[in-house]
Scaffold this motif. Structure first.
Motif, short mmCIF file in Angstrom:
data_model
loop_
_atom_site.label_atom_id
_atom_site.label_comp_id
_atom_site.label_asym_id
_atom_site.label_seq_id
_atom_site.Cartn_x
_atom_site.Cartn_y
_atom_site.Cartn_z
N TYR A 1 -19.72 -12.02 32.58
CA TYR A 1 -18.72 -13.09 32.67
C TYR A 1 -18.18 -13.20 34.10
O TYR A 1 -17.86 -12.20 34.75
CB TYR A 1 -17.55 -12.80 31.75
CG TYR A 1 -17.81 -12.96 30.28
CD1 TYR A 1 -18.41 -14.12 29.76
CD2 TYR A 1 -17.42 -11.98 29.37
CE1 TYR A 1 -18.63 -14.26 28.40
CE2 TYR A 1 -17.63 -12.13 28.01
CZ TYR A 1 -18.23 -13.27 27.52
OH TYR A 1 -18.43 -13.42 26.17
N GLN B 1 -10.55 -7.47 32.54
CA GLN B 1 -11.98 -7.16 32.46
C GLN B 1 -12.12 -5.65 32.31
O GLN B 1 -12.60 -4.96 33.20
CB GLN B 1 -12.72 -7.72 33.67
CG GLN B 1 -12.67 -9.24 33.74
CD GLN B 1 -13.78 -9.86 34.54
OE1 GLN B 1 -14.63 -9.19 35.10
NE2 GLN B 1 -13.80 -11.17 34.60
N PHE C 1 -13.84 -5.79 27.09
CA PHE C 1 -14.26 -7.11 27.57
C PHE C 1 -15.78 -7.13 27.79
O PHE C 1 -16.47 -8.04 27.30
CB PHE C 1 -13.51 -7.40 28.87
CG PHE C 1 -13.87 -8.69 29.56
CD1 PHE C 1 -13.26 -9.87 29.21
CD2 PHE C 1 -14.80 -8.70 30.60
CE1 PHE C 1 -13.56 -11.06 29.88
CE2 PHE C 1 -15.12 -9.87 31.26
CZ PHE C 1 -14.49 -11.06 30.90
N PHE C 2 -16.31 -6.15 28.49
CA PHE C 2 -17.73 -6.13 28.80
C PHE C 2 -18.58 -5.64 27.64
O PHE C 2 -19.72 -6.10 27.46
CB PHE C 2 -17.98 -5.28 30.04
CG PHE C 2 -17.52 -5.92 31.31
CD1 PHE C 2 -18.14 -7.07 31.80
CD2 PHE C 2 -16.47 -5.40 32.04
CE1 PHE C 2 -17.72 -7.67 32.97
CE2 PHE C 2 -16.03 -6.00 33.21
CZ PHE C 2 -16.66 -7.15 33.68
N SER D 1 -12.54 -12.77 38.85
CA SER D 1 -13.28 -11.83 38.00
C SER D 1 -13.55 -10.51 38.72
O SER D 1 -13.45 -9.44 38.13
CB SER D 1 -14.62 -12.47 37.57
OG SER D 1 -14.40 -13.61 36.78
N SER E 1 -12.15 -6.93 37.48
CA SER E 1 -13.04 -5.82 37.17
C SER E 1 -12.64 -4.56 37.93
O SER E 1 -12.72 -3.45 37.41
CB SER E 1 -14.49 -6.19 37.51
OG SER E 1 -14.97 -7.18 36.65
#
Length: 309
Positions: free
Chosen positions: A92, A104, A108-109, A224, A228
């Motif tokens: 994403y 993130q 999320f992942f 993003s 992360s």
């Protein structure tokens, strides 16, 4: 005069958000032009692509923080020469995938990875290969679903030791101001790093540098990356590696001897939490290892993948 000063200050404060508004939205037209296909996942569309022979054992490849899925093209070609199919996908906020807002973190992942696997009917006997942040995702997934795993392969993996610049540390640890600063100069710094790689390295993936540069011109990418860094990359994976070791999942970790982002001290740390993990070094490889040293990687992977296949 006071009004003018206030206007200038307001303009400076708003500049990163103005820059973001002017960036390209990854819309349906762009996504439909992507190689491979777009699939529906729970937080938006995800871009996936298959590489290699139509039949054969499958390797699912997870890319890193800023490099989109084409980072795997050279490795996927080598895996194809060994008879393996490789499934790649854009995380994403990267490549052609949607860029949902929010944290993130691991969940999320892992949710995105699970959706990708489900869409392709991959539910067990999994081989995951993760690069950098993708190594953190592969590690976390393996620890959460040991019964589904065949092996996990980590290339310069996150979750152990990492070197973070003072600039990135400040942006990570300073909400609001850090977001503003990263939005203001993050793209410039990232593109400068890409230029340095082009000058210094023999990049094996055609068009990769252009694909990396294009990301900095797309909405949601910088947000993003910072999310992360504050999320999954802030997590240490010692506990997950211990779970993987106890579950008996084969682990192969490969490190570059000239990697300044993920130092070789990660080897010693992994050895402490998983004494049976196989560890290899690629001489002369930087953090760009997957797209500069595919042949040495093929040599290692050819041994690894035949051990139990």
């Amino acid at each position: 005069m006071t009004i003018l000063v206030l206007v200038v200050i307001a303009a400076v404060v708003a500049l990163p958000w103005i820059m973001e508004m002017r960036r390209l939205t990854v819309d349906q037209d762009i996504q439909e032009s992507a190689p491979g296909e777009m699939i529906e996942t729970r937080l938006g569309k995800t871009h996936i692509n298959w590489h290699g022979p139509a039949r054969g054992p499958v390797v699912v490849a997870i890319h890193g923080l800023t490099t989109p899925s084409p980072v795997w093209n050279a490795v996927a070609m080598r895996l194809g020469e060994l008879g393996y199919r490789t499934l790649t996908y854009d995380l994403y906020g990267r490549g052609f995938s949607d860029a949902p807002k929010g944290e993130q973190n691991c969940a999320f992942f892992l949710n995105q990875l699970q959706d990708v696997l489900d869409s392709q009917g991959l539910d067990d006997d999994l081989t995951l290969i993760g690069f950098s942040m993708g190594g953190s995702i592969a590690t976390a997934y393996s620890a959460a679903h040991p019964d589904r795993m065949r092996r996990v392969i980590l290339l310069a993996s996150g979750g152990l030791d990492q070197n973070v610049s003072k600039f990135s540390k400040f942006c990570i640890n300073t909400p609001v101001v850090g977001d503003w600063l990263f939005g203001l100069v993050g793209a410039r710094r990232g593109k400068k790093g890409i230029q340095a790689e082009e000058r210094m390295l023999d990049i094996e993936v055609e068009g990769l540098s252009d694909a990396q540069r294009a990301e900095y011109g797309r909405k949601g990418f910088l947000r993003s990356v910072l999310a992360s860094r504050r999320g999954i990359l802030a997590d240490e994976m010692d506990a997950e590696h211990k779970l993987i070791s106890r579950a008996g999942i084969p682990v192969v970790a490969i490190w570059g001897t000239k990697d300044t982002a993920i130092p070789l001290s990660s080897m010693g740390r992994l050895a402490q939490v998983n004494r049976v993990a196989r560890q290899d070094q690629v001489d002369g490889a930087t953090h760009a290892m997957p797209y500069t040293h595919s042949m040495p990687l093929k040599s290692i992977l050819s041994e690894v993948l035949t051990e139990r296949d």
